[in-house]
Design an enzyme around this catalytic site. Structure first.
Site, mmCIF file in Angstrom:
data_model
loop_
_atom_site.group_PDB
_atom_site.id
_atom_site.type_symbol
_atom_site.label_atom_id
_atom_site.label_comp_id
_atom_site.label_asym_id
_atom_site.label_seq_id
_atom_site.Cartn_x
_atom_site.Cartn_y
_atom_site.Cartn_z
ATOM 1 N N LYS A 7 24.477 -18.952 42.441
ATOM 2 C CA LYS A 7 24.234 -17.599 41.923
ATOM 3 C C LYS A 7 24.409 -17.648 40.420
ATOM 4 C CE LYS A 7 23.390 -13.404 43.489
ATOM 5 N NZ LYS A 7 22.758 -12.986 44.771
ATOM 6 N N ASP A 32 18.038 -10.560 41.787
ATOM 7 C CA ASP A 32 19.150 -9.814 42.388
ATOM 8 C C ASP A 32 19.209 -8.518 41.570
ATOM 9 O OD1 ASP A 32 21.563 -10.272 44.398
ATOM 10 O OD2 ASP A 32 22.459 -9.319 42.652
HETATM 11 P P1 NDP Z 1 18.089 -3.568 42.172
HETATM 12 O O1 NDP Z 1 18.509 -3.847 40.786
HETATM 13 O O2 NDP Z 1 16.658 -3.539 42.515
HETATM 14 O O3 NDP Z 1 18.721 -2.196 42.660
HETATM 15 C C1 NDP Z 1 20.089 -2.003 42.650
HETATM 16 C C2 NDP Z 1 20.389 -0.589 43.061
HETATM 17 O O4 NDP Z 1 21.783 -0.434 43.273
HETATM 18 C C3 NDP Z 1 20.005 0.432 42.005
HETATM 19 O O5 NDP Z 1 19.669 1.628 42.640
HETATM 20 C C4 NDP Z 1 21.306 0.564 41.226
HETATM 21 O O6 NDP Z 1 21.456 1.791 40.537
HETATM 22 C C5 NDP Z 1 22.319 0.490 42.314
HETATM 23 N N1 NDP Z 1 23.578 -0.052 41.748
HETATM 24 C C6 NDP Z 1 23.736 -1.200 41.069
HETATM 25 N N2 NDP Z 1 25.005 -1.350 40.674
HETATM 26 C C7 NDP Z 1 25.638 -0.251 41.090
HETATM 27 C C8 NDP Z 1 26.966 0.194 40.984
HETATM 28 N N3 NDP Z 1 27.898 -0.559 40.345
HETATM 29 N N4 NDP Z 1 27.276 1.387 41.573
HETATM 30 C C9 NDP Z 1 26.332 2.110 42.224
HETATM 31 N N5 NDP Z 1 25.052 1.748 42.339
HETATM 32 C C10 NDP Z 1 24.716 0.584 41.789
HETATM 33 O O7 NDP Z 1 18.864 -4.652 43.068
HETATM 34 P P2 NDP Z 1 18.562 -5.102 44.556
HETATM 35 O O8 NDP Z 1 18.008 -3.980 45.350
HETATM 36 O O9 NDP Z 1 17.838 -6.378 44.491
HETATM 37 O O10 NDP Z 1 20.043 -5.447 45.069
HETATM 38 C C11 NDP Z 1 20.857 -4.510 45.767
HETATM 39 C C12 NDP Z 1 21.916 -5.256 46.560
HETATM 40 O O11 NDP Z 1 21.283 -6.134 47.501
HETATM 41 C C13 NDP Z 1 22.854 -6.148 45.751
HETATM 42 O O12 NDP Z 1 24.118 -6.163 46.379
HETATM 43 C C14 NDP Z 1 22.213 -7.531 45.893
HETATM 44 O O13 NDP Z 1 23.140 -8.568 45.697
HETATM 45 C C15 NDP Z 1 21.763 -7.459 47.337
HETATM 46 N N6 NDP Z 1 20.723 -8.397 47.755
HETATM 47 C C16 NDP Z 1 19.532 -8.473 47.091
HETATM 48 C C17 NDP Z 1 18.563 -9.345 47.518
HETATM 49 C C18 NDP Z 1 17.220 -9.399 46.878
HETATM 50 O O14 NDP Z 1 16.376 -10.150 47.384
HETATM 51 N N7 NDP Z 1 16.946 -8.664 45.814
HETATM 52 C C19 NDP Z 1 18.801 -10.247 48.643
HETATM 53 C C20 NDP Z 1 20.051 -10.039 49.326
HETATM 54 C C21 NDP Z 1 20.968 -9.149 48.860
HETATM 55 P P3 NDP Z 1 21.440 1.816 38.932
HETATM 56 O O15 NDP Z 1 19.990 1.915 38.579
HETATM 57 O O16 NDP Z 1 22.207 3.020 38.562
HETATM 58 O O17 NDP Z 1 22.077 0.558 38.437
HETATM 59 O O1 2IT Z 2 21.738 -12.271 47.505
HETATM 60 C C1 2IT Z 2 20.655 -12.848 47.790
HETATM 61 O O2 2IT Z 2 20.502 -13.429 48.853
HETATM 62 C C2 2IT Z 2 19.561 -12.763 46.809
HETATM 63 N N1 2IT Z 2 19.716 -12.100 45.787
HETATM 64 C C3 2IT Z 2 18.290 -13.503 47.050
HETATM 65 C C4 2IT Z 2 18.433 -14.945 46.662
HETATM 66 C C5 2IT Z 2 17.164 -15.753 46.691
HETATM 67 O O3 2IT Z 2 17.255 -16.912 46.281
HETATM 68 O O4 2IT Z 2 16.118 -15.269 47.128
#
Ligand code: NDP
Ligand code: 2IT
Length: 448
Positions: free
Chosen positions: A122, A162
């Site tokens: 990561k 992420d």
């Molecule tokens: P994005 O940046 O696309 O979206 C994140 C969302 O979460 C936004 O709405 C953001 O709001 C909100 N957010 C972020 N930080 C905070 C906080 N401290 N408190 C409240 N809201 C918050 O990210 P993703 O959708 O990609 O990721 C969301 C989650 O999913 C994370 O935990 C990530 O690790 C996990 N994840 C993502 C994967 C991926 O493929 N993208 C895969 C597996 C897990 P704001 O605009 O206000 O920051």
């Molecule tokens: O938390 C996760 O699994 C991710 N942000 C996706 C990682 C990836 O390599 O696709």
């Protein structure tokens, strides 16, 4: 286990999220380590909590007004036991070593569960993309990759997105890698379709989380259709969780960002979701605007250090898709009291340990992130395969594979939990199954 935890705390002081993630995994591993003394003799877990490599670097960049900024960049290469390091990059002001250590540690087990050959890593930066112009984001990404490129490669370490890193950032990062290395390769996943990306990668995490929820509900003879669902976040994972919920006839009623949440009692339908996607991905606006556009919806601002009132909205299922520790013990108690039957984590570690205990005690179907959100990295693995083969699979093909992988992760979690006398406990199942795969590879490969 206590000594191991104490060592982790002493060696990584102040890295509270990392301690939290290690404690949760270590607790579930007691029975497997008792049953397999070689894991203890070979100090497998001690080796797993120490990253193979941590890279930290300066990221200087110039904003649109000519001001110079300095951020810190990181890449944690946690384990390469079963494949090249694989995991996302997070750009968010809260990023520090401990946050990425927890995410990298979780990623090792998650990736092992996918059945694909990927190690765990990561990275990211404390850079805040919010309010920055495209050119500022581009300059930051170029500076970040100028250093990172010497540490990664399609057979070494393959980053992805992420929080704060989506297809725009992946594009700028890829462009700079290609320019410096003079190499067009699958060094990143989450790429756009035209230059090596995979269909369904944007959708994969959200879709996969809902597929996992369907599998869990099926064990009780239930389906997702007609269920009222709470979704937090409004980014990549939340958007596609909502899309899949709508497709399956469920009723998603909430979305959030760090400033607050919206509750739409009528449900978020396709048209409203398209509007949200434009708001968040194109106009880069705030979720508050949803309640202005759709007046039947209400907006509730976040109260710092207060309860997250999103979780008090009555519903059948909950899909936390924003960030770590967004469901407190009290929030979990509220969800249980409101009769929630299922919690599937799209985010990584969104529930504090006390909350996890509450869900497990109450018999809620609880799918921890490393199992429920593994669809994202799984399709990243499929993107790596397509890049290596120089072919592209159709949407249907990738979606079918994603479904198959989520069903297999679910089956593995169930069977492993049964084997270790914890039937129905997905935490035990996911932690043990992920660990055993990596541990066996480490035994085979010697003390490295
Ligand atoms: P994005 O940046 O696309 O979206 C994140 C969302 O979460 C936004 O709405 C953001 O709001 C909100 N957010 C972020 N930080 C905070 C906080 N401290 N408190 C409240 N809201 C918050 O990210 P993703 O959708 O990609 O990721 C969301 C989650 O999913 C994370 O935990 C990530 O690790 C996990 N994840 C993502 C994967 C991926 O493929 N993208 C895969 C597996 C897990 P704001 O605009 O206000 O920051
Ligand atoms: O938390 C996760 O699994 C991710 N942000 C996706 C990682 C990836 O390599 O696709």
């Amino acid at each position: 286990m206590e000594t191991l935890l104490a060592d982790a705390v002493a060696r990584s002081p102040g890295e509270t999220e990392f301690h939290q993630a290690v404690a949760e995994v270590a607790e579930s591993l007691v029975p497997v380590i008792d049953r397999h003394p070689r894991y203890r003799e070979q100090r497998i877990l001690d080796r797993l909590i120490e990253p193979e490599r941590v890279i930290m670097f300066r990221v200087p960049w110039v904003d649109d007004h000519g001001e110079i900024h300095v951020n810190r960049g990181y890449r944690i290469e946690m384990s390469s036991a079963i494949g090249p390091y694989k995991g996302g990059l997070r750009f968010h002001p809260s990023v520090y070593l401990g946050l990425l250590m927890f995410l990298a540690f979780e990623q090792v087990f998650k990736n092992a569960l996918t059945t694909l050959p990927m190690g765990g890593g990561k990275g990211g930066s404390d850079f805040d993309p919010k309010g920055r112009s495209d050119l500022e984001v581009m300059r930051f990404c170029q500076s970040f990759m100028t250093e990172l490129q010497r540490h990664i490669g399609p057979f070494t370490d393959v980053p992805a997105g992420d929080i704060g890193v989506g297809s725009r950032e992946i594009g700028y990062l890829f462009g700079q890698y290609k320019r410096i290395r003079n190499e067009f390769s699958g060094v990143l996943t989450g790429k756009e379709l035209e230059w090596g990306g995979s269909l369904i990668r944007p959708e994969a995490t959200g879709y996969g989380t809902v597929y996992f929820a369907e599998e869990m509900l099926e064990t009780r003879g239930e389906g997702i259709e007609g269920k009222t669902c709470l979704v937090s976040g409004s980014g990549n994972v939340a958007q596609y969780a909502v899309e899949k919920l709508i497709m399956l006839g469920a009723k998603p009623v909430t979305l959030s960002d760090s400033d607050g949440f919206v509750h739409d009692p009528d449900g978020i339908d396709d048209e409203k979701l398209q509007w949200v996607m434009d708001l968040k991905n194109v106009r880069r606006g705030r979720i508050l605007e949803y309640a202005e556009r759709f007046p039947r919806a209400t907006y509730t601002p976040t109260i710092p250090e207060g309860r997250n009132r999103l979780w008090a909205v009555p519903a059948d299922c909950a899909f936390p898709c924003a960030t770590q520790n967004e469901i407190s013990g009290d929030d979990a108690a509220t969800l249980v009291a409101n009769g929630v039957v299922l919690v599937a984590e799209g985010a990584n570690m969104p529930t504090v340990p006390e909350g996890v205990d509450r869900f497990r005690e109450a018999g809620v179907l609880y799918g921890p992130g490393k199992a429920a959100n593994a669809g994202g990295v799984a399709v990243s693995g499929l993107e790596m395969s397509q890049d290596a083969l120089r072919i592209t699979w159709t949407r249907e093909e990738v979606d079918l594979r994603l479904r198959g992988i989520m069903a297999s992760i679910h089956r593995t979690c169930r069977e492993t939990a049964e084997e270790y006398d914890a039937p129905g406990d997905y935490v035990v199942g996911a932690n043990i199954a992920g660990f055993v795969k990596v541990a066996e590879a480490m035994l085979d490969q010697g003390i490295v």
